[in-house]
Write a protein that holds these residues in place. Structure first.
Motif, PDB file in Angstrom:
ATOM      1  N   ARG A  47       0.899  28.561  40.382  1.00  0.00           N
ATOM      2  CA  ARG A  47       0.621  29.846  39.722  1.00  0.00           C
ATOM      3  C   ARG A  47       0.352  29.644  38.240  1.00  0.00           C
ATOM      4  NH1 ARG A  47       4.337  33.907  39.526  1.00  0.00           N
ATOM      5  NH2 ARG A  47       6.087  32.461  39.598  1.00  0.00           N
ATOM      6  N   GLN A  48       1.117  28.776  37.609  1.00  0.00           N
ATOM      7  CA  GLN A  48       0.928  28.549  36.174  1.00  0.00           C
ATOM      8  C   GLN A  48      -0.420  27.905  35.867  1.00  0.00           C
ATOM      9  OE1 GLN A  48       4.385  26.295  35.005  1.00  0.00           O
ATOM     10  NE2 GLN A  48       5.782  28.022  35.295  1.00  0.00           N
ATOM     11  N   SER A  49      -1.003  27.233  36.860  1.00  0.00           N
ATOM     12  CA  SER A  49      -2.289  26.565  36.666  1.00  0.00           C
ATOM     13  C   SER A  49      -3.474  27.471  36.947  1.00  0.00           C
ATOM     14  CB  SER A  49      -2.395  25.338  37.581  1.00  0.00           C
ATOM     15  OG  SER A  49      -1.413  24.391  37.259  1.00  0.00           O
ATOM     16  N   THR A  50      -3.255  28.535  37.686  1.00  0.00           N
ATOM     17  CA  THR A  50      -4.402  29.291  38.192  1.00  0.00           C
ATOM     18  C   THR A  50      -4.427  30.750  37.776  1.00  0.00           C
ATOM     19  OG1 THR A  50      -3.169  29.732  40.251  1.00  0.00           O
ATOM     20  CG2 THR A  50      -4.621  27.810  40.236  1.00  0.00           C
ATOM     21  N   GLY A 218      -1.513  16.453  31.089  1.00  0.00           N
ATOM     22  CA  GLY A 218      -2.905  16.728  31.344  1.00  0.00           C
ATOM     23  C   GLY A 218      -3.179  17.863  32.293  1.00  0.00           C
ATOM     24  N   GLU A 219      -2.252  18.183  33.190  1.00  0.00           N
ATOM     25  CA  GLU A 219      -2.474  19.314  34.074  1.00  0.00           C
ATOM     26  C   GLU A 219      -2.310  20.615  33.287  1.00  0.00           C
ATOM     27  OE1 GLU A 219      -3.544  19.228  37.356  1.00  0.00           O
ATOM     28  OE2 GLU A 219      -3.885  17.163  36.692  1.00  0.00           O
ATOM     29  N   GLY A 254      -4.129  14.990  27.125  1.00  0.00           N
ATOM     30  CA  GLY A 254      -4.333  16.202  26.333  1.00  0.00           C
ATOM     31  C   GLY A 254      -3.126  17.097  26.138  1.00  0.00           C
ATOM     32  N   SER A 255      -1.952  16.719  26.647  1.00  0.00           N
ATOM     33  CA  SER A 255      -0.833  17.658  26.577  1.00  0.00           C
ATOM     34  C   SER A 255      -0.288  17.797  25.165  1.00  0.00           C
ATOM     35  CB  SER A 255       0.285  17.248  27.527  1.00  0.00           C
ATOM     36  OG  SER A 255       0.984  16.116  27.057  1.00  0.00           O
ATOM     37  N   ALA A 333      -7.911  16.409  29.851  1.00  0.00           N
ATOM     38  CA  ALA A 333      -7.508  17.540  30.695  1.00  0.00           C
ATOM     39  C   ALA A 333      -8.652  18.542  30.837  1.00  0.00           C
ATOM     40  CB  ALA A 333      -6.293  18.216  30.081  1.00  0.00           C
ATOM     41  N   LYS A 334      -8.686  19.192  31.992  1.00  0.00           N
ATOM     42  CA  LYS A 334      -9.837  20.071  32.250  1.00  0.00           C
ATOM     43  C   LYS A 334      -9.880  21.270  31.312  1.00  0.00           C
ATOM     44  CE  LYS A 334      -7.381  21.707  36.359  1.00  0.00           C
ATOM     45  NZ  LYS A 334      -7.465  21.757  37.839  1.00  0.00           N
ATOM     46  N   VAL A 335      -8.720  21.776  30.885  1.00  0.00           N
ATOM     47  CA  VAL A 335      -8.763  22.909  29.955  1.00  0.00           C
ATOM     48  C   VAL A 335      -9.222  22.451  28.578  1.00  0.00           C
ATOM     49  CG1 VAL A 335      -6.298  22.725  29.330  1.00  0.00           C
ATOM     50  CG2 VAL A 335      -7.495  24.903  29.069  1.00  0.00           C
TER      51      VAL A 335
END
Length: 449
Positions: A47-50, A218-219, A254-255, A333-335
């Motif tokens: 949920r936190q990712s999407t 990174g996520e 990227g975190s 990271a994708k974001v």
């Protein structure tokens, strides 16, 4: 002395992006639309990712753990300013004052909490410099989980006490490549990278009852957890009545950069104010944001994980060894990558000699020994403050301490340190077969195919 309190909620940048992140793709059917979330990922992290929800309450158990080392200090580094010839103030946010010695513990505690709630008994991960492995080992010890770490072999040789600390915390540590996995056997013993260490962890966890792979940095959810850094920094700068127009963090996946920078982006979007320039400091040996392409690529060496849209120099590129193992990851990271593609973040590459020199200068001037990775952020902060790139001030995150990286400083002092940026043809070869992000393979973009 700052008197702000740790935030009670994490803050997501997703609601403030112009468009959703490109969906992950299944490696078995690249044209598919998989959400790319591992099947053993706790639902809370999914949920936190999407979800486009901005604020997420920090669970009480995690908040209590944070209170042992948060808020972390922020101060104006006046002696460092003098040493580098700064024309504007430089503020630093220091994340090295916890058992793991880095910012990694912020998300490790959260991830271990959610996995424990989901019934997982053992977490398995890959680590480069060992900071993430140490953080996860500490978090597992706190929440009663077993921990197994595959650490990049050359890093473990250079930093054996990282392994000692992880074992002291109860973790089992393997040098990668190990003799435990098929993926290591396939690539042979001459390769060691974070992607391979992660790949070994993925494979091991997948075949072990009660175990789950834990990705680390990174996520999207791990960057959300790291928002505590930037949220505190905003409050601490306000308390000092300080303003900055540049925010700097080093970038492996990227975190750290996301943690310090993205809350400034969300804050500006909410208040309608101008966002500071968000500058990612990366290693010149792994220049994904400055020399890479925006494409779909693997996140690890197994090839079974979802393909993510990222800035990458190609997962097949043999990354040269360096003392900043935490930055030796082929992609971002994708974001972070999506924001880079939209010019919402910028990037500068730094060689390890310049990074270690900045670290040495910071040590002499501020009496804090930064990790080599953090030296990259300090080098960029010095550039911005000294050459007119910043007109009001810079805040940089010192992501961790360097007390387990003294061999790097010894090589610097002995004049033995070198920087090895990739040859252009080697990058072209590694990126040649990557799949463009649909709709972005447009001429005129400086950041895509």
């Amino acid at each position: 002395m700052n008197t702000v309190s740790p935030p009670a909620s994490w803050r997501s940048v997703l609601p403030h992006l112009d468009e959703p992140l490109p969906p992950d793709q299944s490696p078995e059917s690249p044209a598919g639309g998989s959400d790319g979330v591992a099947v053993n990922l706790p639902f809370a992290l999914v949920r936190q990712s999407t979800q486009n929800r901005e604020f997420w309450d920090i669970p009480a158990e995690v908040f209590d753990a944070y209170r042992a080392f948060r808020p972390t200090p922020l101060w104006r580094a006046r002696r460092f300013e003098d040493a580098v010839g700064a024309r504007v103030p430089i503020y630093v946010k220091y994340e090295g004052g916890n058992i793991s010695g880095s910012h990694k513990l912020n998300t490790a505690l959260a991830q271990a909490h959610y996995y424990a709630k989901a019934g997982v008994k053992e977490l398995v991960t890959g680590t480069g410099a060992g900071q993430w492995g140490t953080a996860l080992a500490a978090a597992c010890a706190m929440f009663g989980l077993r921990c197994r770490v595959f650490m990049v072999g050359t890093s473990l040789q250079k930093k054996p006490y990282r392994g000692t600390l992880m074992r002291a915390l109860g973790a089992t540590v393997h040098a990668s490549p190990s003799d435990l996995t098929d993926v290591a056997a396939r690539v042979g013993g001459g390769v060691n990278s974070l992607a391979l260490a992660i790949g070994e962890a993925v494979e091991y966890a997948g075949r072990t009852e009660g175990a789950a792979f834990c990705i680390g940095s990174g996520e999207t959810y791990s960057i959300l957890h790291q928002s505590v850094i930037g949220l505190e920094a905003i409050d601490q700068l306000a308390e000092l009545e300080a303003t900055v127009d540049s925010v700097v963090g080093c970038v492996g996946a990227g975190s750290n950069f996301g943690g310090i920078a993205l809350p400034f982006f969300a804050d500006a979007a909410t208040t309608g104010t101008e966002c500071p320039r968000l500058v990612a400091a990366e290693s010149s040996t792994t220049p994904k944001l400055t020399r890479g392409v925006y494409a779909y690529d693997k996140t690890d060496a197994t090839g079974v994980s979802p393909m993510e849209a990222m800035y990458t120099i190609g997962s097949s590129y043999p990354i040269p060894d360096s003392h900043s193992a935490g930055l030796r990851f082929h992609g971002a990271a994708k974001v972070i990558s999506a924001m880079r593609h939209r010019d919402q973040v910028t990037a500068q590459a730094v060689g390890q000699v310049e990074a270690l020199q900045a670290g040495q200068t910071f040590t002499r001037s501020e009496m804090v020994l930064p990790a080599p990775e953090s030296g990259h952020a300090l080098a960029v902060a010095a550039r911005l403050a000294a050459d007119g790139g910043s007109s009001r001030g810079v805040v940089a995150c010192v992501s961790g301490h360097g007390y387990l990286d003294l061999s790097a400083y010894q090589q610097l002092l002995d004049g033995e340190l070198t920087t090895e940026p990739p040859a252009e043809q080697a990058l072209v070869t590694a990126m040649d077969r990557l799949q463009p992000v649909p709709g972005l393979a447009i001429a005129g973009s400086g950041h895509a195919f």
